[in-house]
Enzyme design. Structure first.
Site, PDB file in Angstrom:
ATOM      1  N   CYS A 211     -54.545   6.854 -15.064  1.00 51.67           N
ATOM      2  CA  CYS A 211     -54.612   7.244 -13.652  1.00 51.67           C
ATOM      3  C   CYS A 211     -53.819   6.262 -12.782  1.00 51.67           C
ATOM      4  CB  CYS A 211     -56.063   7.364 -13.184  1.00 51.67           C
ATOM      5  SG  CYS A 211     -56.225   8.228 -11.596  1.00 51.67           S
TER       6      CYS A 211
ATOM      7  N   ASP B 190     -64.083   3.726  -9.679  1.00 51.57           N
ATOM      8  CA  ASP B 190     -64.542   4.291  -8.409  1.00 51.57           C
ATOM      9  C   ASP B 190     -65.951   3.825  -8.108  1.00 51.57           C
ATOM     10  OD1 ASP B 190     -62.365   6.327  -9.410  1.00 51.57           O
ATOM     11  OD2 ASP B 190     -62.527   6.454  -7.227  1.00 51.57           O
TER      12      ASP B 190
HETATM   13  C1  RUB Z   1     -58.312   7.328  -8.832  1.00 52.77           C
HETATM   14  C2  RUB Z   1     -58.985   6.480  -9.860  1.00 52.77           C
HETATM   15  C3  RUB Z   1     -58.749   4.997  -9.764  1.00 52.77           C
HETATM   16  C4  RUB Z   1     -59.892   4.351  -8.957  1.00 52.77           C
HETATM   17  C5  RUB Z   1     -59.582   2.897  -8.639  1.00 52.77           C
HETATM   18  O1  RUB Z   1     -58.784   8.655  -8.837  1.00 52.77           O
HETATM   19  O2  RUB Z   1     -59.742   6.937 -10.688  1.00 52.77           O
HETATM   20  O3  RUB Z   1     -58.737   4.425 -11.028  1.00 52.77           O
HETATM   21  O4  RUB Z   1     -60.095   5.043  -7.752  1.00 52.77           O
HETATM   22  O5  RUB Z   1     -58.487   2.803  -7.748  1.00 52.77           O
HETATM   23  P1  RUB Z   1     -58.265   9.674  -7.708  1.00 52.77           P
HETATM   24  P2  RUB Z   1     -58.295   1.514  -6.832  1.00 52.77           P
HETATM   25  O6  RUB Z   1     -56.766   9.727  -7.814  1.00 52.77           O
HETATM   26  O7  RUB Z   1     -58.921  10.968  -8.039  1.00 52.77           O
HETATM   27  O8  RUB Z   1     -58.710   9.143  -6.368  1.00 52.77           O
HETATM   28  O9  RUB Z   1     -58.201   0.363  -7.782  1.00 52.77           O
HETATM   29  O10 RUB Z   1     -57.008   1.771  -6.099  1.00 52.77           O
HETATM   30  O11 RUB Z   1     -59.473   1.403  -5.940  1.00 52.77           O
END
Ligand code: RUB
Length: 309
Positions: A128, A197
């Site tokens: 991701c 998340d």
């Molecule tokens: C994004 C996702 C990321 C986390 C952490 O999912 O799973 O790994 O949100 O991101 P989506 P960060 O694209 O569905 O939002 O480290 O930027 O907080």
């Protein structure tokens, strides 16, 4: 309220994605609401903030970082002895600034600590798009380390392409693979680093759908699996018995014109159990998922007293 509605819509449509970016956008929207409001009393302002909270919380279901920030800001307004809307807007602005400063601080520490685990010549596997993880990888590259990254494309919305683009632009040798090729490539990888998340009271981690399968594969291949995330992604509601809600998105993201009668499911996240996690790289260093409650109690004690609604 227009700024709140617009921000919520961008979050819902994933124009703003990733837990950190979502929380930052939310905090800035609340700050803007407070400066633009026509409210004439504290009570009126609070009513607007409660409505904003409802709209923002509904934009994506699995975002405790955003919820913790919104609750904290509202609590500070509720507790403030100030009565004038202008003074309360300043309260919101100063809490917002503290949050944004803490986010930056955490991101830097996580990158510093995590980069130490990346060795020259190693291959890092990710999934991701996590701004925390890409920052960490870029930091390691800035330190002169030469390593490669394998990243999944991340169906159905291809956030892996954001990761791939960022890393290539940072001069990191990157290979994009389809999600289903994770096991095929895991034996080549020296470590996995993903974002999060949500972190639950049991030390489990919620991240993009497919993360738990990658953790399982990593365990089988004896590849260390790390999560890079700030502790404010902890969801206090999980401590009091709630399960973290997993957002389910529309079927059109998977297939726009499917045959009639076909059932399509599209959960956005899944839960990786703590037994699969080598360590959580956070602003307190690398911690075991088992110690999460203790560490959060020490660092953010206020988080436990603001779980409503
Ligand atoms: C994004 C996702 C990321 C986390 C952490 O999912 O799973 O790994 O949100 O991101 P989506 P960060 O694209 O569905 O939002 O480290 O930027 O907080």
């Amino acid at each position: 309220m227009r700024i709140i509605l617009e921000t919520a819509e961008k979050i819902r449509r994933l124009e703003i994605q990733g837990a950190r970016n979502i929380a930052i956008a939310t905090i800035k929207a609340l700050e803007a609401l407070a400066t633009q409001t026509k409210a004439e009393s504290k009570e009126e302002l609070l009513r607007e903030l409660y409505r904003a909270r409802e709209i923002l919380f509904a934009s994506r279901a699995t975002e405790p970082l955003m919820r913790n920030a919104v609750r904290r800001i509202i609590t500070q307004v509720e507790r403030s002895s100030e009565r004038s809307v202008k003074a309360l807007a300043e309260v919101i602005s100063s809490v917002a600034k503290l949050f944004l400063r803490d986010f930056d601080y955490s991101k830097e520490i996580i990158a510093e600590v995590g980069a130490k685990r990346i060795k020259d010549g190693s291959i890092v596997f990710t999934h991701c798009h996590s701004s925390t993880v890409t920052h960490l990888l870029k930091k390691a590259r800035e330190q002169g380390k030469l390593f490669e990254v394998i990243c999944t494309e991340t169906r159905p919305l291809f956030q892996g392409r954001i990761t791939a683009r960022e890393l290539v632009e940072a001069g990191i040798k990157t290979t994009l693979i389809v999600d289903a090729a994770a096991r095929f490539f895991m034996n080549n990888a020296d470590m996995v680093i993903v974002g999060a998340d949500a972190i639950t009271s049991e030390g489990n981690v919620v991240n993009k759908i497919g993360t738990s399968a990658i953790a399982l594969i990593a365990k089988e291949a004896r590849t260390p699996f790390y999560v890079a995330a700030e502790l404010l992604k902890f969801d206090p509601a999980t401590m009091y018995g709630d399960y973290e809600k997993i957002e389910e998105r529309g079927p059109e993201e998977i297939w726009e014109n499917p045959p009639e009668g076909l059932n399509i499911r599209n959960p956005a996240f899944d839960v990786t159990r703590r037994d699969f996690i080598h360590g959580i790289i956070c602003e307190e260093g690398i911690i075991s998922p088992h110690s999460i409650i203790e560490v959060i109690h020490r660092r953010y004690p206020w988080i436990f007293s603001s779980t409503l609604p």
